[in-house]
Design an enzyme around this catalytic site. Structure first.
Site, PDB file in Angstrom:
ATOM      1  N   HIS A  75      46.804  17.665 -11.013  1.00  0.00           N
ATOM      2  CA  HIS A  75      47.536  18.824 -11.275  1.00  0.00           C
ATOM      3  C   HIS A  75      49.142  19.076 -11.656  1.00  0.00           C
ATOM      4  O   HIS A  75      49.810  19.183 -12.377  1.00  0.00           O
ATOM      5  CB  HIS A  75      46.901  19.571  -9.962  1.00  0.00           C
ATOM      6  CG  HIS A  75      47.894  19.791  -9.291  1.00  0.00           C
ATOM      7  ND1 HIS A  75      46.938  19.147  -8.057  1.00  0.00           N
ATOM      8  CD2 HIS A  75      49.207  19.785  -9.030  1.00  0.00           C
ATOM      9  CE1 HIS A  75      48.242  19.240  -7.062  1.00  0.00           C
ATOM     10  NE2 HIS A  75      48.744  19.417  -7.160  1.00  0.00           N
ATOM     11  N   ASP A 120      42.087  14.397  -9.098  1.00  0.00           N
ATOM     12  CA  ASP A 120      42.820  15.136  -9.002  1.00  0.00           C
ATOM     13  C   ASP A 120      44.174  13.711  -8.932  1.00  0.00           C
ATOM     14  O   ASP A 120      44.643  13.397  -7.836  1.00  0.00           O
ATOM     15  CB  ASP A 120      43.666  15.696  -8.119  1.00  0.00           C
ATOM     16  CG  ASP A 120      45.379  16.751  -8.202  1.00  0.00           C
ATOM     17  OD1 ASP A 120      45.133  16.504  -9.452  1.00  0.00           O
ATOM     18  OD2 ASP A 120      45.855  16.763  -6.928  1.00  0.00           O
ATOM     19  N   SER A 220      53.718  17.759  -4.229  1.00  0.00           N
ATOM     20  CA  SER A 220      52.558  16.999  -4.661  1.00  0.00           C
ATOM     21  C   SER A 220      52.336  15.535  -5.457  1.00  0.00           C
ATOM     22  O   SER A 220      53.420  15.484  -6.246  1.00  0.00           O
ATOM     23  CB  SER A 220      51.940  17.901  -5.390  1.00  0.00           C
ATOM     24  OG  SER A 220      50.701  18.726  -5.255  1.00  0.00           O
TER      25      SER A 220
END
Length: 266
Positions: A75, A120, A220
């Protein structure tokens, strides 16, 4: 109101299921900044594999897995071109020091699902080899294919992500926090209450029923390590450091064959 967040994003108002929240997440993507929640300053050598992914500034983390490959979250790189990315490494600061290298290729997982955040994971090939082998620049070992972090074992999470959900300032230095793995069944039951699913490609870590320590926006794609092995990548969560909702991480052990299949020399 709690918020569902991808940990590279600005906070998301979320009263409904994960899928609905992530539709907004895709609009807001890549504008978050961030720190580890209730962490401490990392010292030289604590996480020499940590990198900062940057366009004009830091937006996600990543891990050096070879001298010309970075592992991060899918992402983080969705919709980006390799030419827009710079990687800063060999430093505890995301905005100064160390070395920088440009990206030459982005490899997102073919089955990444932006609604469920399954698969992911992504790779970034650098345009030139990174100078590794120093105190703050080393590749991290990968786990065996199929390996899964054991419940209650501790992992080290590092990053430059926000102090709390929705915060905007970045820490000066790399932050670190140690948290225990939460049993997948328990985590799945808790997240089921907000319409989210913890798949076999994910694991949870945090202090269940207490909270207070977690990754947050801006972390992230960054590393989750256990005994010097990269077991996870920071992915998403329901807010940050919530008591019932530990952080959710990509289970790297499920992707070793995929990584090798992309030509990474590990």
């Amino acid at each position: 109101m709690k918020v569902l967040v991808l940990f590279c994003l600005v906070s998301l108002a979320a009263a409904g299921p994960l899928k609905d929240a992530l539709n907004k997440a895709q609009v807001d993507a890549f504008y978050a900044e961030g720190y580890i929640v209730d962490g401490s300053n990392a010292a030289d050598g604590d996480a020499p594999y940590q990198v900062s992914l940057q366009r004009t500034s830091h937006f996600c983390g990543g891990s050096i897995i070879a001298d010309n490959y970075i592992l991060t979250a899918a992402h983080c790189i969705q919709g980006l071109s390799a030419s827009s990315l710079t990687i800063r490494y060999n430093t505890l600061r995301h905005n100064s020091g160390g070395l920088t290298v440009k990206a030459s290729r982005i490899i997102g997982h073919e089955k990444y699902d932006s609604n469920t955040i399954d698969n992911d994971i992504a790779l970034i090939q650098t345009a030139s080899k990174m100078s590794t082998g120093t105190t703050n620049a080393q590749a991290i070992k990968l786990p065996e294919q199929g390996s899964d972090p054991k419940a209650s074992s501790e992992v080290l999470i590092t990053g430059w992500g926000t102090l709390s959900s929705g915060a905007s300032s970045l820490p000066t230095k790399l932050q670190k926090v140690t948290v225990p793995i939460v049993d997948r069944k328990t985590c799945n039951a808790n997240y089921g209450a907000v319409g989210a699913d913890i798949t076999d490609n994910m694991f949870c870590a945090g202090i269940l029923n207490v909270g207070g320590k977690d990754a947050c926006q801006g972390d992230s794609g960054g590393p989750v390590a256990a005994n010097g092995v990269l077991v996870g990548a920071v992915s998403w969560g329901y807010g940050c450091a919530q008591a019932k909702y530990p952080g959710v991480y990509t289970r790297v052990g499920n992707y070793i064959s995929w990584i090798k299949g992309k030509g990474v020399p590990v």
